[in-house]
Design an enzyme around this catalytic site. Structure first.
Site: not given
Ligand code: GRF
Length: 216
Positions: A15, A67, A111, A143, A146
């Site tokens: 969204s 990763r 966030h 960065t 987290l």
């Protein structure tokens, strides 16, 4: 002037991505969505992007030895599209330090809390459990740590008696859809820089990087 090319990374419904695509449809918006990449092959957001005529790529993180190998493939895809700004929008994959290092100053995230309060997951429930009266969302530089990069802008909303996590999440999400396109606009206008570990927003009114809404 050439528009800033934005690459969006998603994992789910998309969204925020859709809000950015819609904003970028305006002729005077200084950024264009160059590509959308999902690490989840069947993320609903991919369909939305495809329908909007945006280049998409589904790159599963599974099958990579570590990763960083996955991150390098994603990065190459972004570079293929000439991306100048990476916007994480519900991208649920922890990245290797290499990725934010490579894109330093050119990668942002949204966030759903007023960072540095409540990083991580289930943040609306965390806010309710903590009894805070205000919550909201934060757009910040990414960065290696987290949810901890320099804060660019925030939008605040009240936490009301009787709220559950879903009600609060929906109230915050409405502000996310205002805040993220605003910040990307500022990037496109060349107003945002990362200087001395802080985000600087130049040439906007003091307070413009804080939205406040009392909408229920
Ligand atoms: C949003 O709440 C965003 O703040 C968080 O993940 C959620 C993604 O939602 N990082 P959507 O996929 O943009 O709808």
């Amino acid at each position: 002037m050439a528009k800033l090319k934005v690459g969006i990374l998603i994992s789910g419904r998309g969204s925020n991505m859709a809000a950015l695509i819609e904003a970028a449809n305006a002729a005077d918006y200084p950024a264009e969505i160059a590509c959308v990449i999902s690490n989840v092959i069947d993320a609903p957001g991919l369909k939305i992007a495809e329908t909007a005529g945006i280049a998409t790529a589904a790159i599963s993180h599974r099958g990579f030895p570590d990763r960083e190998s996955f991150d390098r493939i994603v990065s190459a895809e972004l570079e293929k599209h000439g991306v100048g700004l990476v916007a994480l929008a519900g991208f649920m994959r922890i990245q290797s330090p290499w990725f934010p290092g490579h894109w330093q100053g050119r990668i942002i995230n949204i966030h759903p809390s007023l960072l540095p309060a409540f990083p991580g997951l289930h943040v609306q429930q965390q806010a309710i459990d903590a009894g805070v009266r205000l919550s909201g969302c934060t757009v910040h530089f990414v960065t290696a740590d987290l949810d901890a990069g320099p804060i660019i802008a925030q939008a605040a909303v009240p936490v009301l008696p009787g709220d559950d996590a879903a009600i609060l999440a929906a109230r915050i999400l409405r502000q996310e859809h205002r805040l993220y396109p605003l910040v990307v606009r500022w990037f496109g206008e060349g107003r945002i820089s990362l200087t001395g570990g802080r985000a600087i927003v130049a040439g906007v009114a003091p307070g413009a990087a804080l939205l406040f809404s009392t909408d229920p």
